[in-house]
Design an enzyme around this catalytic site. Structure first.
Site, PDB file in Angstrom:
ATOM      1  N   LYS A 199      46.326  68.136 123.611  1.00  0.00           N
ATOM      2  CA  LYS A 199      47.634  68.808 123.736  1.00  0.00           C
ATOM      3  C   LYS A 199      47.520  70.312 124.017  1.00  0.00           C
ATOM      4  O   LYS A 199      48.323  70.865 124.753  1.00  0.00           O
ATOM      5  CB  LYS A 199      48.480  68.568 122.478  1.00  0.00           C
TER       6      LYS A 199
ATOM      7  N   ASP B 112      57.625  66.606 120.905  1.00  0.00           N
ATOM      8  CA  ASP B 112      57.465  66.312 119.472  1.00  0.00           C
ATOM      9  C   ASP B 112      58.523  67.089 118.677  1.00  0.00           C
ATOM     10  O   ASP B 112      59.056  66.593 117.680  1.00  0.00           O
ATOM     11  CB  ASP B 112      56.072  66.722 118.969  1.00  0.00           C
TER      12      ASP B 112
HETATM   13  P1  NAP Z   1      45.641  68.013 113.061  1.00  0.00           P
HETATM   14  O1  NAP Z   1      45.993  69.122 114.005  1.00  0.00           O
HETATM   15  O2  NAP Z   1      44.228  67.546 112.981  1.00  0.00           O
HETATM   16  O3  NAP Z   1      46.117  68.492 111.583  1.00  0.00           O
HETATM   17  C1  NAP Z   1      45.844  67.702 110.458  1.00  0.00           C
HETATM   18  C2  NAP Z   1      46.590  68.254 109.221  1.00  0.00           C
HETATM   19  O4  NAP Z   1      46.397  67.316 108.163  1.00  0.00           O
HETATM   20  C3  NAP Z   1      46.071  69.600 108.711  1.00  0.00           C
HETATM   21  O5  NAP Z   1      47.115  70.335 108.145  1.00  0.00           O
HETATM   22  C4  NAP Z   1      45.055  69.168 107.641  1.00  0.00           C
HETATM   23  O6  NAP Z   1      44.856  70.147 106.631  1.00  0.00           O
HETATM   24  C5  NAP Z   1      45.795  67.975 107.049  1.00  0.00           C
HETATM   25  N1  NAP Z   1      44.932  67.032 106.361  1.00  0.00           N
HETATM   26  C6  NAP Z   1      44.048  66.159 106.928  1.00  0.00           C
HETATM   27  N2  NAP Z   1      43.445  65.419 105.964  1.00  0.00           N
HETATM   28  C7  NAP Z   1      43.945  65.839 104.775  1.00  0.00           C
HETATM   29  C8  NAP Z   1      43.719  65.469 103.415  1.00  0.00           C
HETATM   30  N3  NAP Z   1      42.851  64.503 103.099  1.00  0.00           N
HETATM   31  N4  NAP Z   1      44.407  66.102 102.449  1.00  0.00           N
HETATM   32  C9  NAP Z   1      45.330  67.074 102.768  1.00  0.00           C
HETATM   33  N5  NAP Z   1      45.583  67.480 104.035  1.00  0.00           N
HETATM   34  C10 NAP Z   1      44.902  66.861 105.029  1.00  0.00           C
HETATM   35  O7  NAP Z   1      46.497  66.694 113.367  1.00  0.00           O
HETATM   36  P2  NAP Z   1      47.969  66.644 114.013  1.00  0.00           P
HETATM   37  O8  NAP Z   1      47.858  66.573 115.493  1.00  0.00           O
HETATM   38  O9  NAP Z   1      48.795  67.702 113.396  1.00  0.00           O
HETATM   39  O10 NAP Z   1      48.474  65.179 113.546  1.00  0.00           O
HETATM   40  C11 NAP Z   1      48.733  64.902 112.169  1.00  0.00           C
HETATM   41  C12 NAP Z   1      49.343  63.503 112.031  1.00  0.00           C
HETATM   42  O11 NAP Z   1      50.616  63.463 112.635  1.00  0.00           O
HETATM   43  C13 NAP Z   1      48.501  62.394 112.699  1.00  0.00           C
HETATM   44  O12 NAP Z   1      48.470  61.285 111.827  1.00  0.00           O
HETATM   45  C14 NAP Z   1      49.298  62.069 113.947  1.00  0.00           C
HETATM   46  O13 NAP Z   1      49.122  60.720 114.356  1.00  0.00           O
HETATM   47  C15 NAP Z   1      50.712  62.303 113.458  1.00  0.00           C
HETATM   48  N6  NAP Z   1      51.667  62.574 114.554  1.00  0.00           N
HETATM   49  C16 NAP Z   1      52.722  61.713 114.676  1.00  0.00           C
HETATM   50  C17 NAP Z   1      53.646  61.931 115.689  1.00  0.00           C
HETATM   51  C18 NAP Z   1      54.809  60.975 115.817  1.00  0.00           C
HETATM   52  O14 NAP Z   1      55.457  60.976 116.868  1.00  0.00           O
HETATM   53  N7  NAP Z   1      55.085  60.189 114.818  1.00  0.00           N
HETATM   54  C19 NAP Z   1      53.537  63.015 116.569  1.00  0.00           C
HETATM   55  C20 NAP Z   1      52.451  63.887 116.398  1.00  0.00           C
HETATM   56  C21 NAP Z   1      51.511  63.642 115.382  1.00  0.00           C
HETATM   57  P3  NAP Z   1      43.681  71.269 106.763  1.00  0.00           P
HETATM   58  O15 NAP Z   1      44.255  72.383 107.599  1.00  0.00           O
HETATM   59  O16 NAP Z   1      43.426  71.654 105.359  1.00  0.00           O
HETATM   60  O17 NAP Z   1      42.493  70.586 107.425  1.00  0.00           O
END
Ligand code: NAP
Length: 265
Positions: free
Chosen positions: A68, A104
Site C-alpha cells: 500500500k 479503507d
Molecule cells: P500493520 O501495519 O502491520 O500494523 C499492525 C498493528 O497491530 C500495529 O499497531 C501492531 O503494534 C499491532 N499488533 C500486532 N500484533 C500485536 C500483538 N500481538 N499485540 C498488540 N498489538 C499487536 O498491519 P495493518 O496493515 O495495519 O493491518 C492490521 C489488521 O487490519 C490486519 O489484520 C488486516 O488484515 C486488517 N485490515 C482489515 C481491513 C478490512 O477491510 N477489514 C482493511 C485493512 C486492514 P506494534 O506497533 O506494537 O507492532
C-alpha cells in the site's frame, strides 16, 4: 474489456475477486469487466504496476499487504486522504497516469451504524489500517485517542494525524472502539494483548474489529454479549471494495451482493 485485480503478496486468500465479481454480475457489468488477483513480490511491484498503467486493458487495481505504501509512492496523483494516510489501496489508470485513493478510510466510516462526530473514539493500533481509521475519524470530527503496543509509534502516528495518545484507556469513556491491530489472527489471547477485558463493553457503545476471521472474534463476541453494537472486518472489507468499484465504474455497486459473496467465502 476493462480488467481489474487485487495485487498482494500473498494474495490467494483474498476475498476481493469473489466479492467484486459478485458486484459486477449484479451490476450487469460482468460480461464487460473482469476482476482477478495478481501475486506480485515487492521487488516486482513497481515494474508490474507501471506496465498495467500503460497497457490499456486495465482500468485499475486494489492494493493489499505489503504494497500500500509503494502504491502511493508511484502515483501521479493522489487523494487528500491517501496522502495523509501515507498509503493507497486503490489505483486507477487514466490515459497512462496512476491515480491513488485510500478507500479503507471511507469504507470504515460507511461500515459504522452512525457518525461519531463530537464523540470520543478509541483506536487500538498504529499500523497502516490504524492510519486510515484515525484519519477518517478525525476528519469526521470525532475526538480520537490512540493506544498502541509500541507506545512511541502510537504517539508519533497520533500526533501526525491530529489524535491524542493513551496508555491506559478507560473503555467506558468511549462511544466507539476500533481494533486495527492484527490481534486475534494468530490465536493470541485478545484480552492479554489489548488494554481491554471481556467486561469492558456496554450497551450504547459500538465496537469494530477490522480483523476478519471465520468466527466472530473474541473481541466482538464479548462486546455483543454486553449489548454493544458490533461491526466486523468483513463489513468494512465490503464497504471499502464498494467504494473502489464506484471509482472505477462510476456506478454504485450492490452492497448486499458483495456481503453475500464475502460471507460465503
Ligand atoms: P500493520 O501495519 O502491520 O500494523 C499492525 C498493528 O497491530 C500495529 O499497531 C501492531 O503494534 C499491532 N499488533 C500486532 N500484533 C500485536 C500483538 N500481538 N499485540 C498488540 N498489538 C499487536 O498491519 P495493518 O496493515 O495495519 O493491518 C492490521 C489488521 O487490519 C490486519 O489484520 C488486516 O488484515 C486488517 N485490515 C482489515 C481491513 C478490512 O477491510 N477489514 C482493511 C485493512 C486492514 P506494534 O506497533 O506494537 O507492532
Amino acid at each position: 474489456m476493462p480488467r481489474l485485480a487485487v495485487i498482494g503478496h500473498p494474495v490467494a486468500h483474498s476475498r476481493s475477486p469473489d466479492m467484486q465479481t459478485a458486484a459486477l454480475m449484479e451490476m450487469k457489468l460482468a460480461g464487460e469487466w473482469t476482476y482477478g488477483a495478481l501475486d506480485v513480490a515487492p521487488e516486482d511491484f513497481e515494474a508490474t504496476v507501471a506496465e498495467l498503467a500503460v497497457a490499456e486493458e486495465y482500468a485499475g487495481v486494489n492494493i493489499t499487504v505489503p504494497h500500500k505504501e509503494a502504491a502511493l509512492a508511484m502515483a501521479d496523483e493522489a487523494s487528500e486522504g491517501a496522502r495523509a494516510i501515507g498509503a493507497a489501496n486503490t489505483l486507477s489508470f487514466r490515459e497512462g497516469r496512476i491515480v491513488a485513493d485510500n478507500t479503507d478510510a471511507g469504507g470504515l466510516l460507511r461500515s459504522l451504524p452512525r457518525s461519531f462526530r463530537g464523540e470520543r473514539v478509541l483506536v487500538l493500533g498504529a499500523g497502516g489500517a490504524a492510519r486510515a481509521a484515525i484519519w477518517a475519524l478525525v476528519d469526521e470530527g470525532a475526538s480520537v485517542d490512540v493506544w498502541n503496543r509500541t507506545a512511541d509509534r502510537g504517539a508519533t502516528v497520533a500526533a501526525e494525524l491530529g489524535a491524542g495518545t493513551i496508555t491506559d484507556p478507560d473503555p467506558a469513556a468511549y462511544s466507539l472502539i476500533v481494533n486495527t491491530t492484527a490481534v486475534g489472527l494468530a490465536g493470541e489471547d485478545t484480552f492479554e494483548a489489548l488494554p481491554l477485558s471481556p467486561d469492558s463493553f456496554a450497551a450504547g457503545q459500538t465496537v469494530l474489529d477490522m480483523v476478519y476471521t471465520e468466527e466472530p472474534s473474541a473481541l466482538l463476541a464479548a462486546a455483543e454479549d454486553a449489548g454493544a453494537t458490533v461491526v466486523d472486518g468483513l463489513e468494512m472489507l465490503v464497504q471499502q471494495g464498494a467504494l473502489s468499484l464506484r471509482i472505477w465504474t462510476g456506478e454504485e455497486p450492490s452492497i448486499e451482493a458483495m456481503r453475500t459473496a464475502v460471507r460465503r467465502g
